[in-house]
Write a protein that holds these residues in place. Structure first.
Motif, mmCIF file in Angstrom:
data_model
loop_
_atom_site.group_PDB
_atom_site.id
_atom_site.type_symbol
_atom_site.label_atom_id
_atom_site.label_comp_id
_atom_site.label_asym_id
_atom_site.label_seq_id
_atom_site.Cartn_x
_atom_site.Cartn_y
_atom_site.Cartn_z
ATOM 1 N N GLU A 6 39.982 34.771 38.813
ATOM 2 C CA GLU A 6 40.752 34.920 37.586
ATOM 3 C C GLU A 6 42.161 35.414 37.917
ATOM 4 O OE1 GLU A 6 36.413 36.080 36.749
ATOM 5 O OE2 GLU A 6 37.930 36.559 38.260
ATOM 6 N N CYS A 22 41.458 30.605 35.356
ATOM 7 C CA CYS A 22 40.257 30.791 36.176
ATOM 8 C C CYS A 22 40.128 29.563 37.056
ATOM 9 C CB CYS A 22 39.036 30.947 35.295
ATOM 10 S SG CYS A 22 37.463 30.866 36.183
ATOM 11 N N TRP A 36 34.710 32.895 28.819
ATOM 12 C CA TRP A 36 35.468 34.102 29.141
ATOM 13 C C TRP A 36 34.755 35.296 28.531
ATOM 14 C CZ3 TRP A 36 39.542 34.724 32.377
ATOM 15 C CH2 TRP A 36 40.240 33.576 32.762
ATOM 16 N N ARG A 38 34.913 39.876 28.572
ATOM 17 C CA ARG A 38 35.800 40.997 28.858
ATOM 18 C C ARG A 38 35.029 42.303 28.827
ATOM 19 N NH1 ARG A 38 39.481 40.866 23.295
ATOM 20 N NH2 ARG A 38 37.875 41.683 21.867
ATOM 21 N N LEU A 81 42.650 30.711 29.221
ATOM 22 C CA LEU A 81 42.512 31.416 27.955
ATOM 23 C C LEU A 81 43.913 31.788 27.487
ATOM 24 C CD1 LEU A 81 40.420 32.567 25.905
ATOM 25 C CD2 LEU A 81 40.751 34.782 27.043
ATOM 26 N N TYR A 94 39.235 40.847 32.096
ATOM 27 C CA TYR A 94 38.737 39.561 31.630
ATOM 28 C C TYR A 94 38.129 38.796 32.807
ATOM 29 C CZ TYR A 94 40.766 40.144 27.030
ATOM 30 O OH TYR A 94 41.049 40.591 25.759
ATOM 31 N N CYS A 96 35.866 35.082 33.913
ATOM 32 C CA CYS A 96 35.330 33.779 33.554
ATOM 33 C C CYS A 96 33.960 33.633 34.208
ATOM 34 C CB CYS A 96 36.261 32.652 33.960
ATOM 35 S SG CYS A 96 36.511 32.477 35.731
#
Length: 124
Positions: A6, A22, A36, A38, A81, A94, A96
């Motif tokens: 990422e 990603c 995604w 977080r 994203l 964050y 992926c």
């Protein structure tokens, strides 16, 4: 095993924009639906958005719907994203991940491997 890297995180002012990327590499990296997720400090990891393998279908958590957009470029094995109008509560690391995609509910993850993530900090 698919490797996930990422990038694109950073410091952003509330109401601004940020684009996360990603990169997936490894065997059959482009054969999965992707999502995604977080994780904010002191909180559990949560679902943010997902996209089908074809890219034709997407699903979002209510907290980001209308502000974030997930997309993918299968030829490059990348997923993005786009974060528009971020809020301080979007501050998190964050990640992926490959997912089992559902068009009407949160996606579930595949496997135990996670990348290193990318930190997003939104200030007001």
């Amino acid at each position: 095993q698919v490797q996930l890297v990422e990038s694109g995180g950073g410091l952003v002012q509330a109401g601004g924009s940020l684009r996360l990327s990603c990169a997936a590499s490894g065997r059959i990296a482009g054969s999965y639906a992707m999502g995604w997720f977080r994780q904010a400090p002191g909180k559990e990891r949560e679902f943010v958005a997902a996209i089908s393998w074809s890219g034709c279908s997407t699903y979002y958590a209510d907290s980001v719907k209308g502000r974030f957009t997930i997309s993918r470029a299968n030829a490059k094995n990348t997923v993005h994203l786009q974060m528009n109008s971020p809020k301080p509560e979007d501050t998190a690391v964050y990640y992926c991940k490959q997912v089992y995609y559902y068009p009407d509910k949160y996606s579930t993850t595949i496997g135990d491997y996670w990348g290193q993530g990318t930190q997003v900090t939104v200030y007001s």
